[in-house]
Design a protein around this motif. Sequence first.
Motif, PDB file in Angstrom:
ATOM      1  N   SER A   1       0.801  -1.229   0.000  1.00 41.32           N
ATOM      2  CA  SER A   1       0.000   0.000   0.000  1.00 41.32           C
ATOM      3  C   SER A   1       0.832   1.277   0.000  1.00 41.32           C
ATOM      4  O   SER A   1       0.337   2.320  -0.386  1.00 41.32           O
ATOM      5  CB  SER A   1      -0.898   0.048   1.239  1.00 41.32           C
TER       6      SER A   1
ATOM      7  N   VAL B   1      -3.610   1.157   6.576  1.00 37.16           N
ATOM      8  CA  VAL B   1      -4.760   1.121   5.664  1.00 37.16           C
ATOM      9  C   VAL B   1      -5.443  -0.250   5.684  1.00 37.16           C
ATOM     10  O   VAL B   1      -6.556  -0.392   5.179  1.00 37.16           O
ATOM     11  CB  VAL B   1      -4.364   1.475   4.214  1.00 37.16           C
TER      12      VAL B   1
ATOM     13  N   LYS C   1      -3.399  -3.533   5.443  1.00 36.98           N
ATOM     14  CA  LYS C   1      -2.643  -4.585   4.737  1.00 36.98           C
ATOM     15  C   LYS C   1      -2.657  -5.902   5.506  1.00 36.98           C
ATOM     16  O   LYS C   1      -2.967  -6.956   4.953  1.00 36.98           O
ATOM     17  CB  LYS C   1      -1.171  -4.165   4.577  1.00 36.98           C
TER      18      LYS C   1
ATOM     19  N   VAL D   1      -3.138  -4.033  -4.060  1.00 35.46           N
ATOM     20  CA  VAL D   1      -2.816  -2.688  -3.574  1.00 35.46           C
ATOM     21  C   VAL D   1      -3.957  -2.244  -2.666  1.00 35.46           C
ATOM     22  O   VAL D   1      -5.073  -1.997  -3.131  1.00 35.46           O
ATOM     23  CB  VAL D   1      -2.621  -1.715  -4.750  1.00 35.46           C
ATOM     24  N   VAL D   2      -3.672  -2.193  -1.373  1.00 36.94           N
ATOM     25  CA  VAL D   2      -4.695  -1.850  -0.386  1.00 36.94           C
ATOM     26  C   VAL D   2      -4.738  -0.327  -0.243  1.00 36.94           C
ATOM     27  O   VAL D   2      -3.719   0.311   0.013  1.00 36.94           O
ATOM     28  CB  VAL D   2      -4.393  -2.508   0.979  1.00 36.94           C
ATOM     29  N   THR D   3      -5.916   0.239  -0.443  1.00 33.94           N
ATOM     30  CA  THR D   3      -6.055   1.693  -0.473  1.00 33.94           C
ATOM     31  C   THR D   3      -7.301   2.117   0.292  1.00 33.94           C
ATOM     32  O   THR D   3      -8.343   1.483   0.175  1.00 33.94           O
ATOM     33  CB  THR D   3      -6.173   2.180  -1.936  1.00 33.94           C
TER      34      THR D   3
ATOM     35  N   SER E   1      -3.706   8.227   0.940  1.00 34.58           N
ATOM     36  CA  SER E   1      -3.571   6.796   0.677  1.00 34.58           C
ATOM     37  C   SER E   1      -3.515   6.521  -0.826  1.00 34.58           C
ATOM     38  O   SER E   1      -2.729   5.692  -1.288  1.00 34.58           O
ATOM     39  CB  SER E   1      -4.746   6.047   1.313  1.00 34.58           C
TER      40      SER E   1
ATOM     41  N   SER F   1      -0.465   4.808  -2.880  1.00 35.85           N
ATOM     42  CA  SER F   1      -0.709   3.600  -3.677  1.00 35.85           C
ATOM     43  C   SER F   1      -0.218   3.804  -5.106  1.00 35.85           C
ATOM     44  O   SER F   1       0.359   2.898  -5.722  1.00 35.85           O
ATOM     45  CB  SER F   1      -2.196   3.257  -3.692  1.00 35.85           C
TER      46      SER F   1
END
Lengths: 271, 220
Positions: A9, A14, A16, A140-142, A148, A152
């Motif tokens: 991320s 966020v 993950k 991709v953690v957003t 954020s 990303s």
Amino acid sequence: MAKVVVVTSGKGGVGKTTSTAAIGAALAQSGDKVVVVDFDVGLRNLDLVMGAERRVVFDLINVIQGDAKLHQALIRDKRLENLSILPASQTRDKDALTSEGVANVIAELKEKFDWVLCDSPAGIERGPALAMHHADIAIVVTNPEVSSVRDSDRIIGLLDSKTARAMRGERVEKHLLLTRYDPARAARGDMLKVEDVLEILSIPLLGIIPESQEVLRASNIGVPVTLNAPETSPARAYQDAVRRLRGESVDIVVPQERRSFVDRLFGRRVA
Amino acid sequence: MAFVIAPEAPLAGWLEALRAQMLRSPGFFDARPVIVDLAAVNAGTEGIATLIADIEACGISVIDVENVRDIPGADPWKRRLVGGREGGTVEIKESAPVVPPPPPPPQFRMIEELVRSGQAVRFPQGDVTVLGAVSSGAEVLAGGSIHIYGALRGRAIAGALGFARARIFCRRLEAELVSIDGFYKTSEDMDPALRGKPVQIWLEAGRIMMAAQDLAAGRI
């Protein structure tokens, strides 16, 4: 053929680690052999979220430095026997990770498992770089907020340039997992819209995970939300995400604000 | 010094060879006096009447004709120069045909996707075209103009080495900073009405100018 997935991320906090645990458990529930690897050396958390913290003997660094064999460091999940965790070291720092050592561990894990899920630390330095290096797929953690999204974006740029696949001229398959999506805030318009995030990042959407007390509760008791409360909306969102990860076509559901009967009666809104 | 050329029969073939030689070594006979020696031909040789004219048509300037004897058409040239001394035979060097060198390819850089946060495209040699967006925290720097077909959310620096006529074009202005020839404007100083619009940016008397482009009407 084993798939190496990095959950990354750029920005911290966020979701993950929570997402790694939930997705790892959901993949294992369908019968595949799964290992989740904590790359956050020095700040390990995945063992806590997976409820394995009291069984850690050896860790990733011990394996890399040859102090332990891989099978000694792997911890089998108590609920799912085909789910394992490779914890990070809490006493070392990321300089203890060598690229050769990481390559060897990943290669060995690929022989034993169907899915190797790497939980990346935040940032863009050595730790995250090594966590993503061998990835075939990136999640991709957003969060739907500008800082954020920008971080990303930066990480996607690195996935396209610094990974082993990128250096071979291939592509890392990238998916966006939008977490902590708050339907109430979305309704008020004080959060980035899903389409805005997608427009900026331009990668396919794997799922939208609603902000939920269930996620927090699951983390606190050390059980991935997909195991602890599989019928709740965040767990279902993770399960759908995993089906998409496997290549199934599942419609994306944007979480909606659930308003009670009384709210609707009086047209009241949360301030 | 003058060159002597000696036509031989058949003249048609000899002239052909001469023309070919002229093509291979253009400029060799430029501004050089040439004497035609007719010793090897005679009045009966086919094409003799037009020989001198044909040689001149190749672009050779004939100053005298030797060994004219009774050859028709060569009379006017008879013994105009006297007392010439023979030198050696000259080998005509074949220079490579003078083909004008191809113009250098135009200098520009094409970015076919988006420029992501933290990435920088730097091209001081010329123009940059970006087909995607330029993300917040990304930078495009060009010696010439910058064309962005997506949203400009990062920085665009045109005319970076000092070129006031450079311009910036984008499909959607959400820029953090734009700069031309060292003059710059940050997001805060941009007209909010232009935000999200297709915009052209240029420099006028040291001031950054910005205007929306009416793409539908074809007006800028």
